[in-house]
Motif scaffolding. Structure first.
Motif, PDB file in Angstrom:
ATOM      1  N   GLY A 152       0.707  -1.210  -0.294  1.00  0.00           N
ATOM      2  CA  GLY A 152      -0.011   0.031   0.209  1.00  0.00           C
ATOM      3  C   GLY A 152       0.845   1.263   0.169  1.00  0.00           C
ATOM      4  N   LEU A 153       1.835   1.268   0.494  1.00  0.00           N
ATOM      5  CA  LEU A 153       2.768   2.650   0.598  1.00  0.00           C
ATOM      6  C   LEU A 153       3.692   2.655  -0.774  1.00  0.00           C
ATOM      7  CD1 LEU A 153       4.045   4.818   2.278  1.00  0.00           C
ATOM      8  CD2 LEU A 153       5.984   3.051   3.149  1.00  0.00           C
ATOM      9  N   THR A 154       4.206   1.534  -1.312  1.00  0.00           N
ATOM     10  CA  THR A 154       5.337   1.859  -2.101  1.00  0.00           C
ATOM     11  C   THR A 154       4.831   1.296  -3.708  1.00  0.00           C
ATOM     12  OG1 THR A 154       6.233  -0.515  -1.801  1.00  0.00           O
ATOM     13  CG2 THR A 154       6.999   1.154  -0.718  1.00  0.00           C
ATOM     14  N   ASN A 155       3.352   0.512  -3.604  1.00  0.00           N
ATOM     15  CA  ASN A 155       2.994  -0.029  -4.844  1.00  0.00           C
ATOM     16  C   ASN A 155       3.831  -1.046  -5.595  1.00  0.00           C
ATOM     17  OD1 ASN A 155       0.576   0.058  -6.373  1.00  0.00           O
ATOM     18  ND2 ASN A 155       1.569   1.013  -8.091  1.00  0.00           N
ATOM     19  N   LEU A 156       4.807  -1.257  -4.850  1.00  0.00           N
ATOM     20  CA  LEU A 156       5.439  -2.620  -5.221  1.00  0.00           C
ATOM     21  C   LEU A 156       4.862  -3.854  -4.976  1.00  0.00           C
ATOM     22  CD1 LEU A 156       9.256  -1.889  -3.952  1.00  0.00           C
ATOM     23  CD2 LEU A 156       8.510  -1.503  -6.156  1.00  0.00           C
ATOM     24  N   ALA A 157       5.245  -4.966  -5.749  1.00  0.00           N
ATOM     25  CA  ALA A 157       4.436  -6.329  -5.426  1.00  0.00           C
ATOM     26  C   ALA A 157       4.765  -6.604  -3.816  1.00  0.00           C
ATOM     27  CB  ALA A 157       5.231  -7.241  -6.219  1.00  0.00           C
ATOM     28  N   ASN A 158       3.632  -7.320  -3.079  1.00  0.00           N
ATOM     29  CA  ASN A 158       3.822  -7.497  -1.733  1.00  0.00           C
ATOM     30  C   ASN A 158       4.159  -8.864  -1.692  1.00  0.00           C
ATOM     31  OD1 ASN A 158       1.485  -9.248  -2.372  1.00  0.00           O
ATOM     32  ND2 ASN A 158       0.131  -7.787  -1.180  1.00  0.00           N
ATOM     33  N   ARG A 159       4.131  -9.417  -0.544  1.00  0.00           N
ATOM     34  CA  ARG A 159       5.050 -10.724  -0.311  1.00  0.00           C
ATOM     35  C   ARG A 159       4.079 -11.956  -1.057  1.00  0.00           C
ATOM     36  NH1 ARG A 159       8.385 -12.798   3.940  1.00  0.00           N
ATOM     37  NH2 ARG A 159       8.378 -10.720   4.874  1.00  0.00           N
ATOM     38  N   ALA A 160       2.787 -11.387  -1.152  1.00  0.00           N
ATOM     39  CA  ALA A 160       1.889 -12.666  -1.539  1.00  0.00           C
ATOM     40  C   ALA A 160       2.029 -12.862  -3.279  1.00  0.00           C
ATOM     41  CB  ALA A 160       0.482 -12.386  -1.642  1.00  0.00           C
ATOM     42  N   LEU A 161       2.293 -11.457  -3.836  1.00  0.00           N
ATOM     43  CA  LEU A 161       2.720 -11.744  -5.373  1.00  0.00           C
ATOM     44  C   LEU A 161       4.136 -12.179  -5.586  1.00  0.00           C
ATOM     45  CD1 LEU A 161       1.667 -11.185  -8.244  1.00  0.00           C
ATOM     46  CD2 LEU A 161       2.575  -8.773  -7.748  1.00  0.00           C
ATOM     47  N   HIS A 162       4.984 -11.663  -4.836  1.00  0.00           N
ATOM     48  CA  HIS A 162       6.256 -12.070  -4.984  1.00  0.00           C
ATOM     49  C   HIS A 162       6.398 -13.648  -4.652  1.00  0.00           C
ATOM     50  CE1 HIS A 162      10.282 -13.197  -3.125  1.00  0.00           C
ATOM     51  NE2 HIS A 162      10.904 -12.519  -4.007  1.00  0.00           N
ATOM     52  N   ARG A 163       5.911 -14.321  -3.664  1.00  0.00           N
ATOM     53  CA  ARG A 163       5.646 -15.695  -3.620  1.00  0.00           C
ATOM     54  C   ARG A 163       5.203 -16.323  -5.069  1.00  0.00           C
ATOM     55  NH1 ARG A 163       2.704 -16.153   0.152  1.00  0.00           N
ATOM     56  NH2 ARG A 163       4.244 -15.792   1.849  1.00  0.00           N
ATOM     57  N   GLU A 164       4.014 -15.761  -5.487  1.00  0.00           N
ATOM     58  CA  GLU A 164       3.548 -16.293  -6.581  1.00  0.00           C
ATOM     59  C   GLU A 164       4.389 -16.160  -7.696  1.00  0.00           C
ATOM     60  OE1 GLU A 164      -0.397 -14.817  -9.526  1.00  0.00           O
ATOM     61  OE2 GLU A 164      -0.511 -14.770  -7.445  1.00  0.00           O
ATOM     62  N   ARG A 165       4.972 -14.952  -8.116  1.00  0.00           N
ATOM     63  CA  ARG A 165       5.723 -14.793  -9.219  1.00  0.00           C
ATOM     64  C   ARG A 165       7.163 -15.632  -9.204  1.00  0.00           C
ATOM     65  NH1 ARG A 165       4.895 -10.042 -12.134  1.00  0.00           N
ATOM     66  NH2 ARG A 165       6.951 -10.556 -13.270  1.00  0.00           N
ATOM     67  N   LEU A 166       7.605 -15.765  -8.027  1.00  0.00           N
ATOM     68  CA  LEU A 166       8.717 -16.656  -7.800  1.00  0.00           C
ATOM     69  C   LEU A 166       8.488 -18.119  -8.015  1.00  0.00           C
ATOM     70  CD1 LEU A 166      11.691 -16.945  -7.023  1.00  0.00           C
ATOM     71  CD2 LEU A 166      11.063 -17.011  -4.642  1.00  0.00           C
ATOM     72  N   GLY A 167       7.275 -18.705  -7.607  1.00  0.00           N
ATOM     73  CA  GLY A 167       6.900 -19.918  -7.916  1.00  0.00           C
ATOM     74  C   GLY A 167       6.802 -20.196  -9.432  1.00  0.00           C
ATOM     75  N   ASP A 168       6.414 -19.361 -10.137  1.00  0.00           N
ATOM     76  CA  ASP A 168       6.106 -19.449 -11.730  1.00  0.00           C
ATOM     77  C   ASP A 168       7.367 -19.558 -12.423  1.00  0.00           C
ATOM     78  OD1 ASP A 168       3.408 -19.517 -11.150  1.00  0.00           O
ATOM     79  OD2 ASP A 168       2.895 -17.177 -11.851  1.00  0.00           O
ATOM     80  N   ALA A 169       8.166 -18.479 -11.839  1.00  0.00           N
ATOM     81  CA  ALA A 169       9.693 -18.452 -12.423  1.00  0.00           C
ATOM     82  C   ALA A 169      10.419 -19.722 -12.240  1.00  0.00           C
ATOM     83  CB  ALA A 169      10.466 -17.211 -11.768  1.00  0.00           C
ATOM     84  N   LEU A 170      10.326 -20.224 -11.038  1.00  0.00           N
ATOM     85  CA  LEU A 170      11.152 -21.261 -10.766  1.00  0.00           C
ATOM     86  C   LEU A 170      10.530 -22.681 -11.377  1.00  0.00           C
ATOM     87  CD1 LEU A 170      11.757 -21.094  -7.124  1.00  0.00           C
ATOM     88  CD2 LEU A 170      13.420 -21.077  -8.825  1.00  0.00           C
TER      89      LEU A 170
END
Length: 823
Positions: free
Chosen positions: A398-416
């Protein structure tokens, strides 16, 4: 608000472990044959920072009331009072507390509930864990742990995206099995009040089971339960008197968004066509079923789409459809029956070329002698934008508009998954900002928030393509590099990133300088799953910070070995406290003038049954990190007082206090109890603190220090001269003693600056009537210097190392004999 880092390195990053930790603590305290563990075994002693998150509830004549609250819990409740009834709390807080407590008591087990609290239009989600316990004073005490999940979204934007439809947001209340049981209205707009024909005050915060309006019917409640259970959307109509209402349901976890549209006018077949059509506020038109020509358009359609009426009537329906949808939309119309209602939104093009998102309702009928369709249009563009914003906020910080932990985990799983299948490398970089805590402490959290926003901007400028930058929480960030990254490229990227993040920041006219440390893990060698890769990158980050910060380190298998050793030491440490493996040794404090022992400093030692003596430098920081230092500190205080009462009445005992003991809120009571149980006079107890006590909760900690002084206990400031604001602390509190750090004593005879510092501290002590004690005295030359500079007291290996309690008597005899001989 950003989360400032706590005293221990990884404490804030692991708040998500609190719930399982408390569950295990509750289970461990449950004795065989008992239905509930005892209160003091669960909710007293070793909670550390978790105590700030607790609401203690007691049963009074069948009703629960708030007995005690921690600081975090008080902020959540909006009420710092103790001993207040449940109905004195905010309705949203009272509702979830009642649910959690009732279900915990009904099952005699911890119960985890979710609270959705609205503050200034923001919905914040909190976990509320109720821990039922048995009180030996009678009755049941329940400790409710409260903590925010870190996700929030703007409810106001979602609710008031339209003005014609009624919008109601409800929170699902669940039974002990987790099934939705009831619903509570948490927000609504004015249109909802009118459509439901109720008074505004009778709708907000009311449960459907306790109300009497259209939404309380069995049909509506059943559809709401199904939407929450299946996490799906729904749309249906209900009839009431002479009205027809269409209800659109969207479920977001435990939050249900209900859109109420009045479609009564469309259902009244006996009303005149002109009144239904021309005067309708909803865009409507009629078109020829064969030629697809517009036959009629109402004023609302002309205004909404922006075409002149004459232009509209020269157009075909296909001309308001995007070109890429015309084939599919034409086929859908040909397959339509006498009544058509779009199941999915359609895209329409307005006169200015902009697109809107609509739902349509059509009926086949004869229009001016031709077979055609009468269509009404519901523009849901703003609603879809609001839903998109909510979906975005669920996956972004909400502060930085970067991906949060949930999206980071999802994208990392897809990338791996893709990388492992293609034999390509994926890199994870864990980033921690150096000196960020200093910015918060010096300039405040608002400045810290602005700094985090600028950090995020710099990350975005460096991370492009299929790569991802995320904020995991506080000042911790992460980057995923997916383009078959090599170790050299990852190293170069990390070095450039550190340079970028370490460049000065200009914020509100202030120049702010911080740094960054980076840990890197590379698949598949460092892990093939997201959990393993993140864990190893985090260990590499820990090594980078240990190596001086402002650098990057790759994960090495040795780090995993060290982490395993640390976990093993943690398990041994927890067992050691339960098995009484700790002991106190005592180092004498010698009065320079009389050459006699004036007291002893109690020092904690750990005698491991297999590894022998464990260095305090190794286990005390770990005890602070895992929350064991508070109960250890209590034991040290009690044992030292019990031992000191056996000594001559003029001999004092000095006990070190950890900052964690100040956060427990029970420190004064612990000191009183130790003195009372041992019979030791308060004037014989000296409590040593370091300046870290002043770095957080300064006013509260000063109040505790004053309460201790009122008991007659002496307060000493340890490691004086090593902090950056020690002199200011002497103004804040009237210390009885200041201890000169051993680093100045060590080089006293060979460095003039050390002599000058010792001379200045001694003079300061004399001026303020404060005793000065020098630590680490190892040579007679150092002692002579300290005596010449006017120090009052010394301790160190020159006189004695810390010795077990059994040898204290021999030390007293030896120094007594030496003093007599000198006299």
């Amino acid at each position: 608000m950003n989360a400032a880092k706590g005293q221990s390195t990884k404490l804030d990053a692991k708040l998500f472990d609190d719930v399982p930790v408390l569950r295990r603590k509750w289970q461990a305290a449950l004795k065989p044959g008992e239905t509930l563990p005892r209160y003091e075994n669960v909710l007293l002693g070793s909670l550390g920072r978790l105590a700030d998150h607790l609401v203690l509830l007691k049963c009074d004549n069948g009703a629960f009331a708030v007995s005690r609250t921690g600081r975090y819990a008080q902020n959540w409740l909006g009420d710092a009072r103790w001993n207040i009834p449940m109905d004195a709390l905010r309705p949203d807080c009272a509702t979830v507390l009642s649910e959690a407590v009732s279900n915990a008591i009904a099952n005699n087990r911890p119960y985890l509930a979710a609270a959705h609290c609205v503050r200034a239009g923001m919905v914040r989600t909190y976990d509320v864990l109720a821990l039922p316990t048995f009180s030996r004073w009678g009755g049941t005490l329940v400790g409710a742990y409260v903590n925010e999940r870190g996700t929030e979204f703007n409810l106001i934007d979602a609710i008031f995206c339209t003005t014609d439809d009624g919008v109601v947001s409800l929170s699902a209340l669940r039974d002990p099995t987790g099934r939705p049981l009831d619903f509570q209205v948490v927000h609504h707009n004015q249109a909802a009040v009118k459509l439901l024909d109720v008074a505004e005050h009778s709708l907000l915060w009311q449960r459907l089971s306790n109300s009497d309006h259209l939404l309380c019917s069995q049909e509506v409640v059943g559809r709401l339960r199904a939407a929450v259970t299946n996490d799906q959307s729904d749309q249906f109509e209900i009839e009431d008197d002479n009205r027809s209402l269409r209800l659109g349901v969207s479920a977001f976890g435990n939050i249900v968004s209900l859109v109420i549209s009045d479609v009564t006018s469309l259902k009244r077949r006996d009303a005149s066509f002109r009144l239904l059509f021309d005067s309708n506020p909803m865009p409507m038109w009629a078109f020829d079923a064969e030629t697809m020509d517009f036959v009629r358009v109402n004023d609302a359609a002309v205004q909404h789409y922006g075409y002149a009426r004459e232009t509209f009537l020269r157009m075909k329906v296909q001309e308001i459809w995007p070109k890429d949808e015309q084939v599919g939309y034409t086929r859908a119309l040909r397959d339509a029956g006498d009544i058509y209602q779009s199941e999915h939104p359609w895209r329409h093009v307005k006169a200015d070329g902009s697109e809107i998102c609509v739902l349509t309702f059509g009926r086949r009928l004869i229009i001016e002698g031709r077979e055609g369709y009468l269509v009404v249009v519901f523009d849901i563009t703003e609603r879809r934008k609001a839903e998109a914003r909510i979906a975005h906020m669920a996956l972004h910080d909400g502060l930085t508009n970067l991906a949060n932990r949930a999206l980071h985990r999802e994208r990392l799983g897809d990338a791996l998954e893709n990388g492992n299948a293609a034999g390509k490398h994926v890199a994870v970089l864990c980033i921690d900002l150096d000196l960020f805590k200093n910015v918060n402490d010096s300039f405040g959290h608002a400045m810290g928030d602005h700094l985090l926003e600028q950090v995020a901007d710099r990350l975005r400028s460096r991370v492009a393509g299929n790569n991802l930058a995320a904020r995991l929480g506080g000042d911790e960030f992460a980057v995923i590099l997916t383009d078959d990254i090599s170790p050299n490229r990852a190293s170069d990227f990390a070095a450039e990133l550190i340079r970028s993040l370490s460049a000065p920041y200009e914020i509100d006219g202030n120049q702010v300088v911080i740094g960054a440390s980076v840990g890197i893990a590379l698949s598949p060698g460092d892990g093939t799953s997201s959990e393993e890769l993140m864990r190893n990158a985090d260990m590499a980050l820990y090594r980078a910070k240990e190596d001086g910060r402002g650098t990057h380190r790759f994960f090495e298998r040795e780090m995993d070995y060290q982490a395993q050793r640390r976990r093993e030491l943690e398990l041994d440490l927890r067992r050691a406290f339960a098995d009484s493996e700790f002991e106190l040794h005592y180092q004498p404090l010698v009065d320079i003038a009389s050459d006699k022992i004036s007291g002893f400093e109690a020092l904690l030692r750990w005698r491991h049954p297999e590894k022998g003596m464990i260095s305090p430098a190794e286990f005390i920081p770990l005890a602070e990190e895992i929350g064991l230092i508070a109960p250890l500190g209590e034991w040290v205080l009690r044992d030292a007082c019990n031992e000191a009462v056996k000594w001559p009445s003029e001999i004092k005992v000095a006990v070190n206090l950890s900052p964690a003991q100040f956060r427990s809120l029970h420190l004064v009571q612990v000191v009183i109890s130790a003195l009372a149980n041992s019979g030791l006079a308060p004037k014989r107890l000296e409590l040593e603190i370091t300046e870290s006590v002043f770095l957080a909760e300064t006013e509260a900690n000063l109040a505790i220090l004053h309460q201790l002084r009122e008991l007659g206990v002496s307060i000493s400031l340890d490691d004086f001269g090593t902090g950056y604001s020690s002199l200011s602390y002497l103004r804040s509190f009237p210390f009885d003693k200041i201890k000169i750090d051993r680093s100045f004593v060590k080089d006293l005879a060979i460095r003039s600056d050390c002599g000058a510092i010792v001379r200045a501290i001694s003079g300061l002590g004399r001026s303020l009537n404060i005793t000065t004690t020098a630590e680490g005295v190892e040579t007679t030359e150092q002692l002579d210097w300290l005596r010449a500079e006017g120090c009052n007291e010394v301790q160190g290996f020159l006189f004695s190392a810390a010795r077990p309690a059994a040898e204290v008597g021999q030390l007293l005899l030896r120094f007594g004999a030496r003093a007599s001989k000198a006299a």
